[in-house]
Design a protein around this motif. Structure first.
Motif, PDB file in Angstrom:
ATOM      1  N   GLN A 123       0.836  -1.199   0.000  1.00 49.29           N
ATOM      2  CA  GLN A 123       0.000   0.000   0.000  1.00 49.29           C
ATOM      3  C   GLN A 123       0.872   1.251   0.000  1.00 49.29           C
ATOM      4  N   VAL A 126       2.330   1.886  -3.480  1.00 43.10           N
ATOM      5  CA  VAL A 126       1.315   2.404  -4.392  1.00 43.10           C
ATOM      6  C   VAL A 126       1.052   3.883  -4.109  1.00 43.10           C
ATOM      7  N   MET A 127       0.886   4.245  -2.839  1.00 46.91           N
ATOM      8  CA  MET A 127       0.576   5.633  -2.494  1.00 46.91           C
ATOM      9  C   MET A 127       1.726   6.574  -2.868  1.00 46.91           C
ATOM     10  N   ARG A 130       1.887   6.903  -6.654  1.00 50.45           N
ATOM     11  CA  ARG A 130       0.761   7.673  -7.183  1.00 50.45           C
ATOM     12  C   ARG A 130       0.884   9.153  -6.843  1.00 50.45           C
ATOM     13  N   VAL A 137      -2.320   4.793 -12.466  1.00 56.66           N
ATOM     14  CA  VAL A 137      -2.512   3.444 -11.925  1.00 56.66           C
ATOM     15  C   VAL A 137      -1.822   2.422 -12.831  1.00 56.66           C
ATOM     16  N   LYS A 152      -5.356  -0.770  -7.958  1.00 61.88           N
ATOM     17  CA  LYS A 152      -6.534  -0.012  -7.556  1.00 61.88           C
ATOM     18  C   LYS A 152      -7.019  -0.453  -6.177  1.00 61.88           C
ATOM     19  N   GLN A 155      -4.615   0.820  -3.521  1.00 68.06           N
ATOM     20  CA  GLN A 155      -4.805   2.255  -3.329  1.00 68.06           C
ATOM     21  C   GLN A 155      -6.071   2.521  -2.517  1.00 68.06           C
ATOM     22  N   ARG A 156      -7.153   1.842  -2.848  1.00 66.65           N
ATOM     23  CA  ARG A 156      -8.412   2.035  -2.122  1.00 66.65           C
ATOM     24  C   ARG A 156      -8.244   1.661  -0.652  1.00 66.65           C
ATOM     25  N   LEU A 159      -6.088   4.311   1.151  1.00 67.07           N
ATOM     26  CA  LEU A 159      -6.839   5.537   1.416  1.00 67.07           C
ATOM     27  C   LEU A 159      -7.837   5.347   2.564  1.00 67.07           C
TER      28      LEU A 159
END
Length: 181
Positions: A123, A126-127, A130, A137, A152, A155-156, A159
């Motif tokens: 995670q 990815v963050m 991004r 993505v 995705k 990322q979800r 967040l």
């Protein structure tokens, strides 16, 4: 691409456009020497640039793929050798810093790093890719060798995780009611 032909101006332009984001990515992910590692990344990029084909977005993914691999190498090396720190006067715990210096250190990057440290490694990757590296993505999926759907989902989850942590740390603002006046 002019850089593939060996044009110095094109290599300089690549460095100016991409090096700040690469250094920020490496710093956010815990590199001990992000500026040095950024230089190593671009040495590798310039060595392999003749073999590259694609547009600007693909090139950005290529640069961050190299940066990610170099970072993984650094982290592996550190885990095998253990942590060492070079002495500097600024980092000497016996040195009395000003209140302003301490406040600056505590507020900014430290809070963001602490929040990111609470995420899983996937995670966090990815963050940072991004937000700091400003990759799409699809580009993050390419850098991390994951499916777009997996990126995705990571990322979800990241967040949602950050939202919960931030909500838990907020102090409610007291609002005076009419009876308090």
């Amino acid at each position: 691409m002019a850089a593939q032909a060996g044009a110095a101006w094109a290599s300089t332009r690549i460095w100016v456009e991409h090096a700040p984001a690469v250094a920020a990515f490496l710093r956010a992910r815990g590199s001990r020497e992000p500026e040095d590692l950024t230089s190593e990344v671009f040495l590798a990029v310039f060595d392999r640039i003749r073999d590259f084909s694609g547009d600007g977005a693909a090139f950005r993914s290529f640069v961050f793929s190299v940066a990610y691999r170099r970072l993984v190498d650094e982290l592996r090396m550190r885990s095998r050798r253990g942590e060492t720190t070079e002495w500097t006067a600024e980092l000497d715990p016996r040195r009395a810093s000003s209140a302003e210096d301490e406040a600056t250190v505590r507020v900014g990057d430290a809070r963001v790093r602490a929040l990111l440290a609470q995420l899983s490694p996937d995670q966090r990757d990815v963050m940072v890719l991004r937000i700091v590296a400003d990759l799409t993505v699809e580009q993050v999926a390419q850098v991390l060798h994951k499916r777009v759907g997996a990126v995705k989902a990571l990322q979800r989850r990241a967040l949602e995780n950050l939202r919960r942590k931030l909500a838990a740390n907020r102090t409610p603002v007291s609002v005076a009611s009419d009876s308090d006046e």
